[in-house]
Design a protein around this motif. Sequence first.
Motif, mmCIF file in Angstrom:
data_model
loop_
_atom_site.group_PDB
_atom_site.id
_atom_site.type_symbol
_atom_site.label_atom_id
_atom_site.label_comp_id
_atom_site.label_asym_id
_atom_site.label_seq_id
_atom_site.Cartn_x
_atom_site.Cartn_y
_atom_site.Cartn_z
ATOM 1 N N PRO A 11 -20.022 -50.132 11.085
ATOM 2 C CA PRO A 11 -21.380 -50.694 11.139
ATOM 3 C C PRO A 11 -22.413 -49.817 10.426
ATOM 4 O O PRO A 11 -23.326 -50.327 9.781
ATOM 5 N N ALA A 12 -22.246 -48.501 10.497
ATOM 6 C CA ALA A 12 -23.183 -47.600 9.822
ATOM 7 C C ALA A 12 -23.147 -47.826 8.311
ATOM 8 O O ALA A 12 -24.186 -47.773 7.641
ATOM 9 N N ARG A 13 -21.975 -48.081 7.775
ATOM 10 C CA ARG A 13 -21.854 -48.332 6.326
ATOM 11 C C ARG A 13 -22.522 -49.643 5.956
ATOM 12 O O ARG A 13 -23.168 -49.745 4.918
ATOM 13 N N VAL A 14 -22.379 -50.654 6.806
ATOM 14 C CA VAL A 14 -23.024 -51.940 6.551
ATOM 15 C C VAL A 14 -24.534 -51.750 6.538
ATOM 16 O O VAL A 14 -25.242 -52.300 5.690
ATOM 17 N N GLU A 15 -25.050 -50.937 7.445
ATOM 18 C CA GLU A 15 -26.480 -50.651 7.493
ATOM 19 C C GLU A 15 -26.922 -49.906 6.228
ATOM 20 O O GLU A 15 -27.991 -50.184 5.681
ATOM 21 N N GLU A 16 -26.105 -48.961 5.758
ATOM 22 C CA GLU A 16 -26.423 -48.251 4.512
ATOM 23 C C GLU A 16 -26.513 -49.224 3.346
ATOM 24 O O GLU A 16 -27.415 -49.120 2.505
ATOM 25 N N LEU A 17 -25.575 -50.138 3.295
ATOM 26 C CA LEU A 17 -25.587 -51.134 2.220
ATOM 27 C C LEU A 17 -26.855 -51.970 2.289
ATOM 28 O O LEU A 17 -27.486 -52.236 1.264
ATOM 29 N N ALA A 18 -27.226 -52.377 3.491
ATOM 30 C CA ALA A 18 -28.431 -53.187 3.668
ATOM 31 C C ALA A 18 -29.667 -52.414 3.215
ATOM 32 O O ALA A 18 -30.558 -52.978 2.567
ATOM 33 N N GLN A 19 -29.719 -51.113 3.518
ATOM 34 C CA GLN A 19 -30.850 -50.292 3.099
ATOM 35 C C GLN A 19 -30.911 -50.181 1.575
ATOM 36 O O GLN A 19 -31.979 -50.018 0.997
ATOM 37 N N GLU A 20 -29.771 -50.262 0.932
ATOM 38 C CA GLU A 20 -29.711 -50.218 -0.529
ATOM 39 C C GLU A 20 -29.921 -51.597 -1.144
ATOM 40 O O GLU A 20 -29.875 -51.766 -2.354
ATOM 41 N N GLY A 21 -30.118 -52.589 -0.282
ATOM 42 C CA GLY A 21 -30.348 -53.942 -0.762
ATOM 43 C C GLY A 21 -29.084 -54.682 -1.135
ATOM 44 O O GLY A 21 -29.128 -55.631 -1.917
ATOM 45 N N LEU A 22 -27.952 -54.261 -0.598
ATOM 46 C CA LEU A 22 -26.673 -54.894 -0.917
ATOM 47 C C LEU A 22 -26.112 -55.607 0.306
ATOM 48 O O LEU A 22 -26.169 -55.096 1.413
#
Length: 93
Positions: A11-22
Amino acid sequence: MQGARARGLAPARVEELAQEGLTLEAFKAQLRPQAEERALLEALKQAVTAGVTVSEEEIAAYYRASPSRWPRPARGSWPSRWPKTRRPCGRRG
């Protein structure tokens, strides 16, 4: 996020992706060409090396046959290769 967790993505990686706009799908789309290239290279390697076996003796003979192509690294301890004006800690003197 439930779907990502089911696919093994933290889930942390998914959040990182979202923060990067992906989105997860966009991230996968970025990785797909790299994965395809790796798969093609692996398939090529398998095709080229299929049925090829080389013994340790054959490898050694190959290297012995042309030693000038395979220079040995310099010998000695690292401090002996340091300039005389510098000490290992970087101080001069």
